[in-house]
Design a protein around this motif. Structure first.
Motif, short mmCIF file in Angstrom:
data_model
loop_
_atom_site.label_atom_id
_atom_site.label_comp_id
_atom_site.label_asym_id
_atom_site.label_seq_id
_atom_site.Cartn_x
_atom_site.Cartn_y
_atom_site.Cartn_z
N THR A 37 26.02 -28.38 -19.93
CA THR A 37 26.91 -29.41 -20.48
C THR A 37 26.56 -29.84 -21.90
OG1 THR A 37 25.56 -31.15 -19.47
CG2 THR A 37 27.44 -30.35 -18.20
N ASN A 38 25.30 -29.67 -22.31
CA ASN A 38 24.86 -30.25 -23.57
C ASN A 38 24.86 -29.21 -24.69
OD1 ASN A 38 23.68 -31.73 -25.65
ND2 ASN A 38 22.26 -32.77 -24.26
N GLN A 39 26.02 -28.99 -25.27
CA GLN A 39 26.12 -27.98 -26.34
C GLN A 39 25.35 -28.41 -27.59
OE1 GLN A 39 30.03 -26.52 -27.21
NE2 GLN A 39 29.30 -25.14 -28.81
N ALA A 40 25.29 -29.70 -27.85
CA ALA A 40 24.59 -30.17 -29.05
C ALA A 40 23.13 -29.76 -29.02
CB ALA A 40 24.71 -31.69 -29.17
N GLU A 41 22.48 -29.89 -27.87
CA GLU A 41 21.08 -29.48 -27.76
C GLU A 41 20.95 -27.96 -27.88
OE1 GLU A 41 18.18 -31.25 -27.67
OE2 GLU A 41 19.56 -32.85 -28.25
N ALA A 42 21.90 -27.25 -27.29
CA ALA A 42 21.88 -25.79 -27.39
C ALA A 42 22.00 -25.34 -28.84
CB ALA A 42 23.00 -25.18 -26.54
N ASP A 43 22.88 -26.01 -29.59
CA ASP A 43 23.05 -25.66 -31.00
C ASP A 43 21.78 -25.92 -31.80
OD1 ASP A 43 25.64 -24.89 -30.50
OD2 ASP A 43 26.54 -26.77 -31.19
N LYS A 44 21.04 -26.96 -31.43
CA LYS A 44 19.77 -27.23 -32.09
C LYS A 44 18.77 -26.09 -31.85
CE LYS A 44 19.99 -32.29 -31.79
NZ LYS A 44 19.35 -33.49 -31.17
N VAL A 45 18.75 -25.57 -30.62
CA VAL A 45 17.84 -24.47 -30.31
C VAL A 45 18.23 -23.22 -31.09
CG1 VAL A 45 16.91 -23.02 -28.48
CG2 VAL A 45 17.35 -25.44 -28.03
N VAL A 46 19.52 -22.98 -31.20
CA VAL A 46 19.99 -21.84 -31.99
C VAL A 46 19.49 -21.94 -33.42
CG1 VAL A 46 22.05 -20.75 -32.98
CG2 VAL A 46 22.00 -21.35 -30.55
N ALA A 47 19.59 -23.13 -34.02
CA ALA A 47 19.12 -23.33 -35.39
C ALA A 47 17.61 -23.15 -35.50
CB ALA A 47 19.53 -24.72 -35.88
N LEU A 48 16.87 -23.68 -34.53
CA LEU A 48 15.41 -23.55 -34.55
C LEU A 48 14.97 -22.10 -34.36
CD1 LEU A 48 14.46 -26.70 -32.46
CD2 LEU A 48 13.99 -26.34 -34.90
N ALA A 49 15.69 -21.36 -33.54
CA ALA A 49 15.36 -19.94 -33.34
C ALA A 49 15.53 -19.17 -34.63
CB ALA A 49 16.23 -19.35 -32.23
N ALA A 50 16.59 -19.46 -35.36
CA ALA A 50 16.80 -18.78 -36.64
C ALA A 50 15.66 -19.09 -37.60
CB ALA A 50 18.14 -19.20 -37.24
N GLU A 51 15.22 -20.36 -37.62
CA GLU A 51 14.09 -20.74 -38.46
C GLU A 51 12.81 -20.04 -38.03
OE1 GLU A 51 13.65 -24.94 -38.47
OE2 GLU A 51 15.68 -25.34 -39.21
N ALA A 52 12.69 -19.80 -36.72
CA ALA A 52 11.48 -19.17 -36.19
C ALA A 52 11.44 -17.67 -36.41
CB ALA A 52 11.34 -19.46 -34.70
N GLY A 53 12.61 -17.07 -36.72
CA GLY A 53 12.55 -15.66 -37.08
C GLY A 53 13.55 -14.74 -36.44
N ALA A 54 14.41 -15.26 -35.55
CA ALA A 54 15.38 -14.36 -34.90
C ALA A 54 16.65 -15.14 -34.58
CB ALA A 54 14.80 -13.75 -33.62
N PRO A 55 17.81 -14.54 -34.78
CA PRO A 55 19.06 -15.23 -34.47
C PRO A 55 19.25 -15.43 -32.97
CG PRO A 55 19.50 -12.96 -35.09
CD PRO A 55 18.05 -13.20 -35.35
N ALA A 56 20.01 -16.45 -32.63
CA ALA A 56 20.33 -16.73 -31.23
C ALA A 56 21.76 -17.21 -31.15
CB ALA A 56 19.38 -17.78 -30.66
#
Length: 252
Positions: A37-56
């Motif tokens: 249900t929480n797309q906002a949190e999922a979008d945050k993880v996507v952004a953090l993954a990109a910063e960490a080195g791989a797209p999500a």
């Protein structure tokens, strides 16, 4: 672990799932994570993954709704195409719900809900995604320390997680011809928002856990994510059908 691999992580928007996605990203593994249900949190993880080195990418999925799996598989194929792939390499069946029911209080509806999410969902989502996972891939299911030791007010949750551990061995046997290894990680109490943040936010509960853990504290998501990521790597290629408890030595 080769860069460019793709993992599917259910329940990847928070807690252990979030930690897993970020650990994989630091290893160069791309993820498609699911949220309920929480797309906002999922979008945050996507952004953090990109910063960490791989797209999500993030896709919505209710793992307790088996009827939705066909539609999810179609959306997953589109997401894979967006990543330039037809198949993925790793599946982490992490999404779950909590239960604080006792023998006296648990209802058929609550038990059905636990079964639908933790067992039936894991079984049939894996089944549905088998055509999309590469031969030689790896699967990690999530159990709990409560499958090994008993605790009050966990009469539904603990036994259903024990069933997941048995399911893992059967999966490993049947997927052996495809060289797909299947293991299960069993976290101890982890300080997340799971169970209403009980371990994280209740000092009395946190202290009790620390007193019953050899390493003297409750677990954090960052204690578990690296273990899952490690089990997916080539370093653990000959580990199969095993239960790894990540609990700091609780109730040993």
């Amino acid at each position: 672990m080769s860069k460019g691999k793709i993992a599917i992580v259910t329940g990847g928007s928070r807690g252990i799932g979030r930690s897993t996605v970020l650990c994989l990203a630091r290893r160069g593994v791309r993820s498609i994570l699911t949220f309920n249900t929480n797309q906002a949190e999922a979008d945050k993880v996507v952004a953090l993954a990109a910063e960490a080195g791989a797209p999500a990418l993030a896709l919505q999925l209710d793992v307790g709704d088996v009827a939705a799996f066909d539609g999810f598989a179609g959306r997953l194929q589109a997401a894979l195409a967006q990543m330039g792939a037809e198949r993925f390499d790793y599946l982490v069946n992490n999404a779950g719900t909590s239960s604080a029911a006792s023998l006296e209080s648990i209802t058929p509806a609550e038990m059905d809900g636990l079964y639908s999410v933790h067992f039936k969902g894991v079984l049939f989502l894996t089944q549905r995604l088998l055509p999309l996972i590469n031969d030689g891939g790896r699967i990690v299911n999530i159990s709990s320390g409560l499958a090994r030791f008993a605790s009050r007010n966990r009469i539904g949750y603990g036994p259903i997680k024990a069933a997941v551990e048995s399911l893992t061995r059967y999966m490993a046997l049947e997927l052996g011809p495809r060289r797909i290894a299947v293991n299960v990680v069993a976290p101890g109490p982890i300080a997340t928002d799971f169970s209403g943040g009980m371990v994280r936010d209740n000092p009395q509960v946190n202290r009790m856990i620390a007193e019953n853990t050899a390493l003297g504290r409750a677990g954090e998501p960052e204690d578990v994510g690296p273990v899952i990521a490690g089990l997916l790597s080539d370093d653990f290629g000959w580990v199969n059908a095993q239960r790894i408890e990540v609990a700091g030595g609780m109730q040993i």
